[in-house]
Design a protein around this motif. Structure first.
Motif, short mmCIF file in Angstrom:
data_model
loop_
_atom_site.label_atom_id
_atom_site.label_comp_id
_atom_site.label_asym_id
_atom_site.label_seq_id
_atom_site.Cartn_x
_atom_site.Cartn_y
_atom_site.Cartn_z
N ALA A 177 0.83 -1.21 0.00
CA ALA A 177 0.00 0.00 0.00
C ALA A 177 0.86 1.25 0.00
O ALA A 177 0.58 2.21 -0.73
N LEU A 178 1.92 1.25 0.79
CA LEU A 178 2.78 2.43 0.86
C LEU A 178 3.52 2.68 -0.45
O LEU A 178 4.03 3.78 -0.67
N TYR A 179 3.53 1.67 -1.32
CA TYR A 179 4.08 1.84 -2.67
C TYR A 179 2.97 1.97 -3.72
O TYR A 179 3.22 1.88 -4.91
N GLY A 180 1.73 2.20 -3.25
CA GLY A 180 0.64 2.52 -4.15
C GLY A 180 -0.25 1.36 -4.59
O GLY A 180 -1.22 1.57 -5.31
N ASP A 181 0.05 0.13 -4.15
CA ASP A 181 -0.77 -1.03 -4.52
C ASP A 181 -1.68 -1.37 -3.34
O ASP A 181 -1.23 -1.99 -2.36
N LEU A 182 -2.94 -0.99 -3.43
CA LEU A 182 -3.88 -1.20 -2.31
C LEU A 182 -4.53 -2.58 -2.32
O LEU A 182 -5.16 -2.96 -1.33
N GLU A 183 -4.40 -3.34 -3.39
CA GLU A 183 -5.07 -4.64 -3.48
C GLU A 183 -4.69 -5.60 -2.36
O GLU A 183 -5.57 -6.21 -1.73
N PRO A 184 -3.39 -5.79 -2.04
CA PRO A 184 -3.05 -6.69 -0.93
C PRO A 184 -3.65 -6.24 0.41
O PRO A 184 -4.05 -7.08 1.22
#
Length: 129
Positions: A113-120
């Protein structure tokens, strides 16, 4: 220490239990200029720790902040973490996670998430309908 991928998968999240391990993991993140992420055993439970200050050029947008804050609030309301856990804006700590496996899952989801991928993060902490 081997360079961490960004985002870091659960099985590669450093165990920062103990001062030496914590300092080594933090130094490695600073040296690699990546967001610090680690799990730490605290008695019978685990903590997830993340810190974006290890990479000054990294920005976290408001969509990510909102999603992380909501996930932390859901985890607190469902008593999966303690109420004194924190959700940023640059330091994140999830206290009293039941198991190392769950802590690693949450750490990997938070790091993504902190790198912009909210799916996980959405998979690890499904929104309440």
């Amino acid at each position: 220490m081997e360079p961490l991928p960004t985002p870091c998968p659960a099985d590669r999240i450093p165990d920062a239990t103990g001062m030496d391990a914590f300092e080594a993991a933090c130094k490695e993140a600073k040296d690699q200029r990546v967001v610090f992420i680690a799990v730490e055993q605290q008695g019978p439970r685990w903590a997830v720790k993340a810190d974006a200050l290890t990479t000054p050029q990294h920005t976290i947008d408001s969509t990510v902040h909102d999603a992380v804050r909501e996930a932390v609030a859901l985890l607190i309301r469902s008593r999966q973490i303690r109420a004194d856990s924190s959700a940023g804006p640059v330091e994140f700590v999830l206290h009293a996670v039941d198991s190392e496996g769950r802590a690693r899952e949450l750490a990997a989801a938070l790091h993504a998430a902190l790198y912009g991928d909210l799916e996980p993060l959405t998979r690890a902490v499904p929104p309440v309908s």
